[in-house]
Design an enzyme around this catalytic site. Structure first.
Site, PDB file in Angstrom:
ATOM      1  N   GLU A 116       0.845  -1.187   0.000  1.00 53.51           N
ATOM      2  CA  GLU A 116       0.000   0.000   0.000  1.00 53.51           C
ATOM      3  C   GLU A 116       0.882   1.239   0.000  1.00 53.51           C
ATOM      4  OE1 GLU A 116      -3.741   1.392   2.748  1.00 53.51           O
ATOM      5  OE2 GLU A 116      -1.693   1.639   3.445  1.00 53.51           O
TER       6      GLU A 116
ATOM      7  N   GLU B 155       4.860   7.399  -3.612  1.00 55.31           N
ATOM      8  CA  GLU B 155       5.733   6.584  -2.765  1.00 55.31           C
ATOM      9  C   GLU B 155       6.468   5.508  -3.567  1.00 55.31           C
ATOM     10  OE1 GLU B 155       3.939   5.151   0.817  1.00 55.31           O
ATOM     11  OE2 GLU B 155       3.035   7.088   1.291  1.00 55.31           O
TER      12      GLU B 155
END
Length: 359
Positions: A174, A183
């Site tokens: 995630e 990210e």
């Protein structure tokens, strides 16, 4: 004492060496921005004097600088947790003997969900050292340390069999921000496919897409731009404004949507990589107004039929991504807006191809 960790530091403290020197060492590391090293320095003191208040505060300050505060809000996002839990249970039930790899493990929650679902072996990797250490404690306290191992390392530095006993048959991750890519999910999954996963591994999330909308909102624009105030022209300060996106909850700012949502990028995580992409979009406004910003968000399909998103108004710990225009653009329904959307593998950015602006 230099900024490197001294040899035999714990022994020296135990032999009665002045604690003040070690406290100064920790503070010096903190001021250098070496927060992980600072936390370890204060840990040395706490290993000898567990109630030392200066060391307790110093360690906490260092941790606060290196561990984002969104971890706690994320952990309280019940819908996100329930959707991941459902998908994990389904994937583990289909292949209970598969090694599970959790990338960006954080607290270890998803790894423990996999173990609870029946996975016999789970490796949770976490690149932030203090978070990885804490995750190992969480796993141990929860009683899953027989099934879940925590590796304090970025997944892109992991190897088989050095860090994984074999290639994993289920990837759970995630590592996404409000704009999906921030990210490094594209490069991370691409690396895992090549080096850490079996050819037929299940990848969760399996797909993702980015959706955008034209927005009129003076309050949002003021979060990133300034002009004449208090008798001074402060516009030169805008050279420091954000060129890309920042996160904000759209519904908390007075705004008006000026278009329908449009899909910008779609990603199949079984094949996608981090190579830059660029696309041209023609967006037809649904109302006349001043376009101050482009709001965008994501949808992630964990498994078919199980979707996580951060759309406006959705009660998600993720906010929306907001990119403000340098100068507002006047739009109206009979004049389509030409947008160029691009990403460099980690960040999405929009450009408006129009010369008509509103001062």
């Amino acid at each position: 004492m230099n900024s490197a960790q001294p040899q035999g530091a714990v022994t020296e403290i135990r032999d009665g060496m002045e604690l003040g020197e070690f406290l100064r060492w920790g503070r010096d590391l903190h001021h250098q921005g070496r927060y992980e090293d600072a936390a370890r320095a204060f840990e040395l003191i706490l290993g000898v004097d567990a109630d030392n208040q200066e060391a307790l505060i110093g360690r906490n300050r260092a941790v606060r600088c290196s561990v984002p505060r969104w971890h706690w809000e994320m952990l309280h996002d019940e819908e996100r947790a329930e959707l991941y839990d459902r998908a994990i249970r389904q994937a583990v039930a289909a292949a209970p003997d598969s090694l599970v790899l959790d990338i960006g493990a954080g607290s270890g929650l998803l790894a423990m969900m996999a173990a609870r679902a029946g996975a016999r072996e789970v490796v949770a990797c976490e690149g932030q050292a203090s978070v990885a250490e804490t995750a190992a404690r969480v796993v141990r306290v929860a009683g899953y340390d027989d099934a879940v191992g925590v590796v304090s390392k970025m997944s892109t530095r992991m190897t088989v069999p050095g860090d994984l006993p074999r290639r994993a048959g289920l990837l759970v991750t995630e590592i996404v921000d409000c704009g999906l890519l921030g990210e490094g999910i594209l490069g991370t999954i691409a690396h895992a496919r090549e080096h850490l996963l079996t050819p037929d591994a299940t990848i969760m999330p399996s797909r993702g897409r980015i959706i955008a909308q034209l927005v009129e909102s003076e309050p949002l624009h003021r979060k990133n731009h300034v002009g004449k105030l208090y008798g001074f022209d402060l516009a030169p300060f805008n050279r420091l404004s954000t060129l890309e996106y920042f996160d904000s909850r759209l519904h908390r700012h007075e705004h008006r949507t000026l278009s329908e949502p449009v899909t910008v990028f779609e990603f199949d995580f079984y094949t996608a990589d981090a190579r830059p992409q660029r696309t041209e979009l023609t967006v037809r406004p649904t109302a006349a107004g001043k376009m101050h910003a482009i709001a965008f968000w994501f949808e992630m399909e964990l498994l078919p039929g199980i979707v996580v998103d951060n759309a406006p108004g959705h009660d998600s710990h993720w906010k929306q991504a907001i990119q403000c225009l340098p100068v507002p653009l006047h739009v109206q329904p009979d004049l389509p807006v030409s947008l160029v959307a691009a990403h460099d593998g980690e960040c999405v950015r929009f450009e408006v191809e129009s010369e008509e602006v509103v001062a």
